[in-house]
Scaffold this active site. Structure first.
Site, PDB file in Angstrom:
ATOM      1  N   TYR A  98      -5.724 -26.559  -6.264  1.00  0.00           N
ATOM      2  CA  TYR A  98      -4.629 -27.264  -5.587  1.00  0.00           C
ATOM      3  C   TYR A  98      -5.183 -28.479  -4.850  1.00  0.00           C
ATOM      4  O   TYR A  98      -4.570 -29.546  -4.846  1.00  0.00           O
ATOM      5  CB  TYR A  98      -3.915 -26.324  -4.603  1.00  0.00           C
ATOM      6  N   ASN A 126       7.331 -25.372 -10.846  1.00  0.00           N
ATOM      7  CA  ASN A 126       7.263 -25.868 -12.224  1.00  0.00           C
ATOM      8  C   ASN A 126       8.248 -25.063 -13.067  1.00  0.00           C
ATOM      9  O   ASN A 126       8.201 -23.845 -13.097  1.00  0.00           O
ATOM     10  CB  ASN A 126       5.835 -25.695 -12.753  1.00  0.00           C
ATOM     11  N   CYS A 134       0.830 -24.448 -15.169  1.00  0.00           N
ATOM     12  CA  CYS A 134       0.622 -24.171 -13.754  1.00  0.00           C
ATOM     13  C   CYS A 134      -0.268 -22.943 -13.545  1.00  0.00           C
ATOM     14  O   CYS A 134      -0.872 -22.790 -12.481  1.00  0.00           O
ATOM     15  CB  CYS A 134       1.952 -24.026 -13.036  1.00  0.00           C
ATOM     16  N   HIS A 135      -0.386 -22.095 -14.570  1.00  0.00           N
ATOM     17  CA  HIS A 135      -1.257 -20.918 -14.463  1.00  0.00           C
ATOM     18  C   HIS A 135      -2.733 -21.324 -14.374  1.00  0.00           C
ATOM     19  O   HIS A 135      -3.566 -20.515 -13.987  1.00  0.00           O
ATOM     20  CB  HIS A 135      -1.043 -19.969 -15.639  1.00  0.00           C
ATOM     21  N   GLU A 161      -6.780 -17.689 -22.796  1.00  0.00           N
ATOM     22  CA  GLU A 161      -7.424 -18.983 -23.028  1.00  0.00           C
ATOM     23  C   GLU A 161      -8.950 -18.898 -22.932  1.00  0.00           C
ATOM     24  O   GLU A 161      -9.634 -19.905 -23.077  1.00  0.00           O
ATOM     25  CB  GLU A 161      -6.910 -20.008 -22.008  1.00  0.00           C
TER      26      GLU A 161
END
Length: 177
Positions: A98, A126, A134-135, A161
């Site tokens: 962030y 989002n 956003c994850h 991922e």
């Protein structure tokens, strides 16, 4: 006019929304802010865009990075839209904090600093989950907080991922769980 369609992912049902410009929403069923921006008058209809979005999601949930983009229509405030544009630049399998996003926003605006909490508020709202990743945003200390779809889904998406999870942790308590 907005249109909707449904997608069944391995980690839960997803509602897709779009208008004539692009995708306006991708929400896990029951998530925080679920369908908040969806027009009261909308129609369930299979659009070519939904077909492409489902193809994108099929590739993504197979553990591969989709090699095409989808038209998106951000419908937030100017600040939220700016943050969501930055989210789109976070590479597959990587994360950003962030604070890093706040520094980038501040630099783009010519400001000395920007609040990471303000960025967190925009990230949390989002509307186009997964596709606007956003994850992939984590706390500076490695905390996996702040995912409207739920922390367990955030962890699964990052694992899918093959992100390096070694320095991340799920906090025991807090308001952003």
């Amino acid at each position: 006019m907005q249109y909707i369609s449904h997608y069944c992912s391995p980690i839960g049902g997803i509602l897709l929304a779009a208008d004539d410009i692009g995708l306006t929403g991708v929400w896990f069923e029951g998530q925080k802010y679920f369908a908040l921006s969806l027009d009261k008058e909308h129609e369930e209809k299979e659009l070519p865009l939904f077909e492409k979005a489902k193809q994108w999601l099929d590739i993504y949930f197979s553990g591969k990075e989709p090699d095409f983009t989808l038209p998106l229509h951000f419908t937030g405030t100017a600040f939220q839209n700016e943050v969501w544009e930055i989210l789109c630049t976070v590479p597959y399998g990587h994360t950003m904090t962030y604070g890093e996003i706040a520094k980038q926003v501040a630099a783009e605006k010519g400001l000395p600093h920007m609040s990471a909490q303000a960025v967190g508020g925009a990230v949390g709202r989002n509307k186009i989950s997964i596709i606007v990743p956003c994850h992939r945003v984590v706390g500076t200390n490695g905390s996996l907080t702040g995912y409207a779809g739920g922390i367990h889904k955030k962890v699964k998406l990052l694992q899918l991922e093959k992100a390096d999870m070694g320095s991340f942790f799920v906090p025991k308590s807090g308001t952003a769980l």
